[in-house]
Write an enzyme that holds these catalytic residues in place. Sequence first.
Site, mmCIF file in Angstrom:
data_model
loop_
_atom_site.group_PDB
_atom_site.id
_atom_site.type_symbol
_atom_site.label_atom_id
_atom_site.label_comp_id
_atom_site.label_asym_id
_atom_site.label_seq_id
_atom_site.Cartn_x
_atom_site.Cartn_y
_atom_site.Cartn_z
ATOM 1 N N ARG A 114 111.445 15.248 123.738
ATOM 2 C CA ARG A 114 110.260 14.396 123.618
ATOM 3 C C ARG A 114 110.086 14.036 122.147
ATOM 4 O O ARG A 114 110.807 14.552 121.294
ATOM 5 C CB ARG A 114 108.992 15.024 124.235
ATOM 6 C CG ARG A 114 108.844 16.507 124.253
ATOM 7 C CD ARG A 114 108.683 17.138 122.921
ATOM 8 N NE ARG A 114 107.640 16.491 122.129
ATOM 9 C CZ ARG A 114 107.525 16.560 120.820
ATOM 10 N NH1 ARG A 114 108.416 17.255 120.098
ATOM 11 N NH2 ARG A 114 106.575 15.948 120.165
ATOM 12 N N ARG A 152 109.889 6.648 130.097
ATOM 13 C CA ARG A 152 108.547 6.822 129.506
ATOM 14 C C ARG A 152 108.108 5.486 128.900
ATOM 15 O O ARG A 152 108.919 4.827 128.239
ATOM 16 C CB ARG A 152 108.550 7.940 128.442
ATOM 17 C CG ARG A 152 108.842 9.317 129.045
ATOM 18 C CD ARG A 152 108.560 10.437 128.072
ATOM 19 N NE ARG A 152 107.129 10.649 127.887
ATOM 20 C CZ ARG A 152 106.619 11.463 126.954
ATOM 21 N NH1 ARG A 152 107.423 12.108 126.139
ATOM 22 N NH2 ARG A 152 105.315 11.622 126.847
ATOM 23 N N GLN A 212 101.997 20.690 122.314
ATOM 24 C CA GLN A 212 103.087 20.445 121.353
ATOM 25 C C GLN A 212 102.767 21.052 119.981
ATOM 26 O O GLN A 212 103.663 21.406 119.226
ATOM 27 C CB GLN A 212 103.327 18.935 121.174
ATOM 28 C CG GLN A 212 103.988 18.247 122.337
ATOM 29 C CD GLN A 212 102.975 17.635 123.263
ATOM 30 O OE1 GLN A 212 101.845 18.116 123.384
ATOM 31 N NE2 GLN A 212 103.355 16.583 123.960
ATOM 32 N N ASP A 265 103.884 6.727 118.211
ATOM 33 C CA ASP A 265 104.773 6.315 119.307
ATOM 34 C C ASP A 265 104.966 4.806 119.356
ATOM 35 O O ASP A 265 105.981 4.306 119.832
ATOM 36 C CB ASP A 265 104.240 6.813 120.646
ATOM 37 C CG ASP A 265 104.509 8.290 120.763
ATOM 38 O OD1 ASP A 265 103.733 9.084 120.216
ATOM 39 O OD2 ASP A 265 105.548 8.649 121.357
ATOM 40 N N ASN A 272 99.499 7.251 119.457
ATOM 41 C CA ASN A 272 100.121 8.561 119.240
ATOM 42 C C ASN A 272 99.528 9.506 120.279
ATOM 43 O O ASN A 272 98.684 9.121 121.099
ATOM 44 C CB ASN A 272 99.873 9.043 117.801
ATOM 45 C CG ASN A 272 100.700 10.270 117.463
ATOM 46 O OD1 ASN A 272 101.912 10.304 117.717
ATOM 47 N ND2 ASN A 272 100.082 11.300 116.915
HETATM 48 O O1 MRU Z 1 104.554 13.214 124.635
HETATM 49 P P1 MRU Z 1 105.371 13.477 123.398
HETATM 50 O O2 MRU Z 1 105.492 14.910 123.058
HETATM 51 O O3 MRU Z 1 106.680 12.756 123.445
HETATM 52 O O4 MRU Z 1 104.518 12.793 122.241
HETATM 53 C C1 MRU Z 1 104.982 12.879 120.930
HETATM 54 C C2 MRU Z 1 104.062 12.303 119.934
HETATM 55 O O5 MRU Z 1 103.012 11.798 120.247
HETATM 56 C C3 MRU Z 1 104.548 12.278 118.513
HETATM 57 O O6 MRU Z 1 103.490 12.410 117.623
HETATM 58 C C4 MRU Z 1 105.275 10.939 118.252
HETATM 59 O O7 MRU Z 1 106.211 10.682 119.243
HETATM 60 C C5 MRU Z 1 105.925 10.919 116.925
HETATM 61 S S1 MRU Z 1 107.331 11.962 116.852
HETATM 62 C C6 MRU Z 1 108.044 11.793 115.330
#
Ligand code: MRU
Length: 343
Positions: free
Chosen positions: A44, A87, A194, A235, A245
Amino acid sequence: MRPLEYKDGVLKLIDQTRLPTECEYVDCSTYEEVADAIVNMIVRGAPAIGVTAAYGVAIGALSIKSDSKEDFFNELEKICDKMRSTRPTAVNLFWAIDRIYKKALSNKEKSISEIKDILVEEACRMDTEDVETNKAIGRNGNELIKPGSTILTHCNAGALATCDYGTALGVIRIAHESGKNIKVYADETRPYLQGSRLTAWELQQQGIPVTIICDNMAGHTMKSGKIDCVIVGADRIALNGDTANKIGTYSVAVLAKENNIPFYVAAPVSTIDFSTETGDGIPIEERKEEEVTHIKGIRIAPEGVPVSNPSFDVTPNKYITGIITEKGVIYPPYETNIKKLKE
Ligand code: MRU
């Protein structure tokens, strides 16, 4: 620390669903397995899923049996569509798939076996480039960090979310390595945790002092004067600087503004969606209810209660002090300054 490693048609991924208690690897040798790993968040983070998808396309291409060019490209398109369906929010995914597909198209005249090799090489190139990009983001962001700072971050924008080094955590890492004596507060980042599972683990491994707080403690922690700046990843960034994000980022940004704390976004230029004008155009992934109603398989909410689980939110540009990219730090007015990155 790399979350992904490609060798001879197999993509090895750290299973991020099991961290920090177990550090196990998953081998993907078909493009369907790669797609499932993205959907199930074994891998992820926006840059990491982009490069993973590129490897998925290359692995899928290697498995195409036909020696007709037309069939090969039809199959390749299907593989790309499968990867695109994994996604919806992180634009790096679509950016990476488009880049590798265009690479195939621009080599259409070559033999199928040559095109297959070119696709593997291109995925490997994206992997290497991502690490260099993150180091440049880290160096640019480090200029903004005062010695002795305490930095709040949300979610995981570290090595685990990229091909190595990280974006927001890349800045933190360079600040730490340059002896600035920094400290980090990591929001736990419900529902997927996370922050507590991945960011805390990663920073601990790197010897960077980290304290975990629950998401609802961020306001109090800022108001108590404990935070000097916030750095998060992204994101998808719209042309006007509105930034999607991890869910909860928006609340952190509002709290930072209220407490006069600078709020920075660290992201590669590939996270900018030059075709989306504002945050209203960014698709927000809705994930399954169990992520909210259960923790590690244990129910924590009554059966049958309705659940909403948006996985991302959009922080309006007015809350963002600066966007740290590999090409430099972008400041308002974002409407004009982001466009310049494309020139
Ligand atoms: O759902 P995730 O864990 O993929 O979401 C990740 C995030 O929101 C991160 O902050 C983003 O992808 C930046 S990663 C360098």
